[in-house]
Scaffold this motif. Structure first.
Motif: not given
Length: 124
Positions: A70, A75, A78, A80, A83, A86, A120, A124
């Motif tokens: 990320w 990364g 990216y 939302q 992400r 992924y 993960c 974000m």
């Protein structure tokens, strides 16, 4: 260990392009379109190359590798939606990895845990 499980360790790209990659389904559980399968394969390859650059593999990646993914220049940009794609891919990989490890190590306890979606998504 099945032949497909062993392929995940020896040639993960081939394994992903085989039945595991083609069985992927969208949110509505319908099979992915040919275009989506190509996109998922490209995402898988991108993540696999990231792991190789870090000196690890599909068979041994962990949460630190995902966190580093990320933080790569790509990364960080990216959306939302990307992400989430992924995250779903990584969740499937981690679940498959965990089931393969359980098959290999039936006589010992396994410390490999799947990477959860919440883990993960952190950062974000």
């Amino acid at each position: 260990m099945t032949q497909m499980d062993s392929l995940w360790f020896s040639n993960p790209t081939q394994a992903y392009r085989g039945p595991a990659g083609s069985r992927a389904a969208g949110a509505d559980r319908r099979p992915l379109s040919a275009r989506s399968i190509i996109q998922h394969q490209a995402m898988f390859e991108h993540f696999r190359r990231h792991l190789l650059a870090r000196g690890t593999t599909i068979a041994s990646f962990g949460t630190a590798d995902v966190d580093a993914f990320w933080q790569t220049p790509n990364g960080r940009t990216y959306s939302q939606a990307t992400r989430m794609r992924y995250v779903k891919l990584l969740d499937r990989l981690a679940a498959h990895k965990a089931s393969a490890v359980r098959c290999v190590s039936t006589q010992r306890s396994c410390s490999s845990a799947p990477v959860s979606q919440s883990r993960c998504l952190r950062g974000m």
